[in-house]
Design an enzyme around this catalytic site. Sequence first.
Site, PDB file in Angstrom:
ATOM      1  N   HIS A 258      -4.245  -8.878   3.894  1.00 44.28           N
ATOM      2  CA  HIS A 258      -6.203  -9.449   4.570  1.00 44.28           C
ATOM      3  C   HIS A 258      -6.098 -10.177   5.797  1.00 44.28           C
ATOM      4  O   HIS A 258      -6.271 -10.737   5.783  1.00 44.28           O
ATOM      5  CB  HIS A 258      -6.551  -9.684   3.081  1.00 44.28           C
ATOM      6  CG  HIS A 258      -6.786  -8.617   1.598  1.00 44.28           C
ATOM      7  ND1 HIS A 258      -6.495  -9.137   0.483  1.00 44.28           N
ATOM      8  CD2 HIS A 258      -5.885  -7.744   1.584  1.00 44.28           C
ATOM      9  CE1 HIS A 258      -6.070  -8.315  -0.308  1.00 44.28           C
ATOM     10  NE2 HIS A 258      -6.238  -7.711   0.353  1.00 44.28           N
TER      11      HIS A 258
ATOM     12  N   TYR B 160      -9.749 -11.168  -6.835  1.00 47.65           N
ATOM     13  CA  TYR B 160      -8.193 -10.811  -7.819  1.00 47.65           C
ATOM     14  C   TYR B 160      -9.164 -12.522  -8.724  1.00 47.65           C
ATOM     15  O   TYR B 160      -8.138 -12.432 -10.072  1.00 47.65           O
ATOM     16  CB  TYR B 160      -7.457 -11.247  -6.916  1.00 47.65           C
ATOM     17  CG  TYR B 160      -6.729 -10.082  -6.073  1.00 47.65           C
ATOM     18  CD1 TYR B 160      -6.712  -8.780  -7.170  1.00 47.65           C
ATOM     19  CD2 TYR B 160      -6.496 -10.199  -5.057  1.00 47.65           C
ATOM     20  CE1 TYR B 160      -6.528  -7.590  -6.351  1.00 47.65           C
ATOM     21  CE2 TYR B 160      -6.661  -9.108  -4.467  1.00 47.65           C
ATOM     22  CZ  TYR B 160      -6.471  -8.001  -5.118  1.00 47.65           C
ATOM     23  OH  TYR B 160      -5.390  -6.718  -4.165  1.00 47.65           O
TER      24      TYR B 160
ATOM     25  N   LYS C  64      -2.083  -1.440   7.584  1.00 50.16           N
ATOM     26  CA  LYS C  64      -4.230  -1.848   8.118  1.00 50.16           C
ATOM     27  C   LYS C  64      -4.624  -2.569   8.827  1.00 50.16           C
ATOM     28  O   LYS C  64      -3.910  -4.080   9.015  1.00 50.16           O
ATOM     29  CB  LYS C  64      -4.921  -1.890   6.595  1.00 50.16           C
ATOM     30  CG  LYS C  64      -5.669  -0.827   6.885  1.00 50.16           C
ATOM     31  CD  LYS C  64      -6.259  -1.509   5.441  1.00 50.16           C
ATOM     32  CE  LYS C  64      -8.020  -1.130   5.705  1.00 50.16           C
ATOM     33  NZ  LYS C  64      -9.073  -1.550   4.030  1.00 50.16           N
TER      34      LYS C  64
ATOM     35  N   HIS D 219      -2.039   1.647  -6.132  1.00 48.91           N
ATOM     36  CA  HIS D 219      -3.211   1.126  -5.724  1.00 48.91           C
ATOM     37  C   HIS D 219      -3.122   0.001  -6.681  1.00 48.91           C
ATOM     38  O   HIS D 219      -3.288  -1.994  -6.533  1.00 48.91           O
ATOM     39  CB  HIS D 219      -4.379   1.120  -4.983  1.00 48.91           C
ATOM     40  CG  HIS D 219      -4.522   0.431  -3.940  1.00 48.91           C
ATOM     41  ND1 HIS D 219      -4.068   0.317  -2.664  1.00 48.91           N
ATOM     42  CD2 HIS D 219      -5.909  -0.152  -3.987  1.00 48.91           C
ATOM     43  CE1 HIS D 219      -4.630  -0.195  -1.726  1.00 48.91           C
ATOM     44  NE2 HIS D 219      -5.332  -1.026  -2.114  1.00 48.91           N
TER      45      HIS D 219
ATOM     46  N   ARG E 146       0.892  -1.232  -0.029  1.00 54.89           N
ATOM     47  CA  ARG E 146       0.016   0.077   0.445  1.00 54.89           C
ATOM     48  C   ARG E 146       1.150   1.373   0.165  1.00 54.89           C
ATOM     49  O   ARG E 146       1.978   1.713   0.659  1.00 54.89           O
ATOM     50  CB  ARG E 146      -0.760   0.299   1.125  1.00 54.89           C
ATOM     51  CG  ARG E 146      -1.887  -1.727   1.606  1.00 54.89           C
ATOM     52  CD  ARG E 146      -2.844  -1.053   2.269  1.00 54.89           C
ATOM     53  NE  ARG E 146      -3.660  -1.957   2.464  1.00 54.89           N
ATOM     54  CZ  ARG E 146      -3.265  -3.248   3.505  1.00 54.89           C
ATOM     55  NH1 ARG E 146      -2.459  -3.547   3.461  1.00 54.89           N
ATOM     56  NH2 ARG E 146      -4.755  -3.907   3.364  1.00 54.89           N
TER      57      ARG E 146
ATOM     58  N   ARG F  68      -0.120  -2.496  -6.675  1.00 55.85           N
ATOM     59  CA  ARG F  68      -0.749  -3.143  -5.793  1.00 55.85           C
ATOM     60  C   ARG F  68      -1.739  -4.953  -6.326  1.00 55.85           C
ATOM     61  O   ARG F  68      -1.471  -5.925  -6.168  1.00 55.85           O
ATOM     62  CB  ARG F  68      -1.261  -3.175  -4.423  1.00 55.85           C
ATOM     63  CG  ARG F  68      -1.511  -3.682  -3.016  1.00 55.85           C
ATOM     64  CD  ARG F  68      -2.003  -2.845  -2.259  1.00 55.85           C
ATOM     65  NE  ARG F  68      -2.316  -4.295  -0.489  1.00 55.85           N
ATOM     66  CZ  ARG F  68      -2.743  -4.383  -0.275  1.00 55.85           C
ATOM     67  NH1 ARG F  68      -1.440  -4.782  -0.168  1.00 55.85           N
ATOM     68  NH2 ARG F  68      -3.125  -5.073   0.619  1.00 55.85           N
TER      69      ARG F  68
END
Length: 378
Positions: free
Chosen positions: A350, A359, A260, A324, A235, A327
């Site tokens: 995640h 994805y 995050k 992003h 990120r 990414r």
Amino acid sequence: MRHLNLHITLIHLLIRGEKMIGIEFQPNTLIQKLIKTLPHPKWSHEFNCVYLKNNKENLTLIFETFRGVAWVDTKRFIKDRPIKNNPILNIDSFRNRHLPKDYKACPEAYFTKLELKRYAFNTAKTYISLFEKFINRFKHIPINKLSEIEIRQYLKELHDKNLSSSYLHQTVNSIKFYYETVLDMPSRFYAIERPRKEVKLPKVISVEDVKKLIDSTSNIKHKCIISLLYSAGLRRSELINLKIRNIDSKRMLILIEHAKGNKDRYTVLSEATLIDLRIYLKQWRPKHYLFEGVKGDKYSPTSIATVVKKAAEQAKLPYKVTPHILRHSFATHLLENNTDLRHIQTLLGHSSSKTTEIYTQVAIKSIQIIKSPLDYLP
């Protein structure tokens, strides 16, 4: 102690404008007898639970009455515990702002609750901004007099402006935070419809275009920035906060600290990127952060975005490229090369596999091998 498999749940209720302690429980003779010993318990048909006045004395009495008999679940009642393991939040910058005379700022209780709950700074900033837009829309109405009528009216106005579902969701959350967390009102008090969440596929670029992007960058610092965003799936905020010590060349890993959700994780270090990083470090000699500005502080998010944008222009790519997107491309290209989805989830940081599963819808190599049923017709 044999009864500790029993439990009651405390919730906040607002009945006839007065705050109450709601007690939810499964039918049980012992619990019912103990509840009758509490001061003036009443039954709410609307909320389907027992309730009594919300004060310190009654709350203490509930704990004393059920100690050793039933577990008292307070997750939905005692809300001042931090929601995350985030560092302590300080939002004095918002308290000390210079605001126009007729501008309504968030109540102090709103700021305090955000700090007690240790919200991430960016989330707090968003909540404050959106809630203040809401209360300033109705300047003539005191904040404690605003009702669902004004809330619905405001959300409709936002909807009519064709603002994104994400913006509307964040607005709802900022308003809910005031009523449900700051004022301790029950969640059903604020029964507002949320917009249906948009499901957008992540934008990705091809491996060939990633190579064009990197090759078109003559500045070694900018080349390393783009290479790391893509090769490690970072990120933008993670790249900005990278320190020199986070690059582990012996194990070919990059340590991402306080990402995050305030989680640490490792991601991969590309051999090609490591070669460029060594050249960059010799030339630029950053002291603390891997990428530093003129004054030795962290690179700004805007600067990172500008680096990627200019590289895309130099590479003459026919579309916009953002940090992003690099990414997203990292994750998609790994999936196309048969990397296990769980490994990709770990590398991206995640929390849920559902986030990573999107994805699979943009990994075209796996789609291209599927034949259309029309091609099977004789």
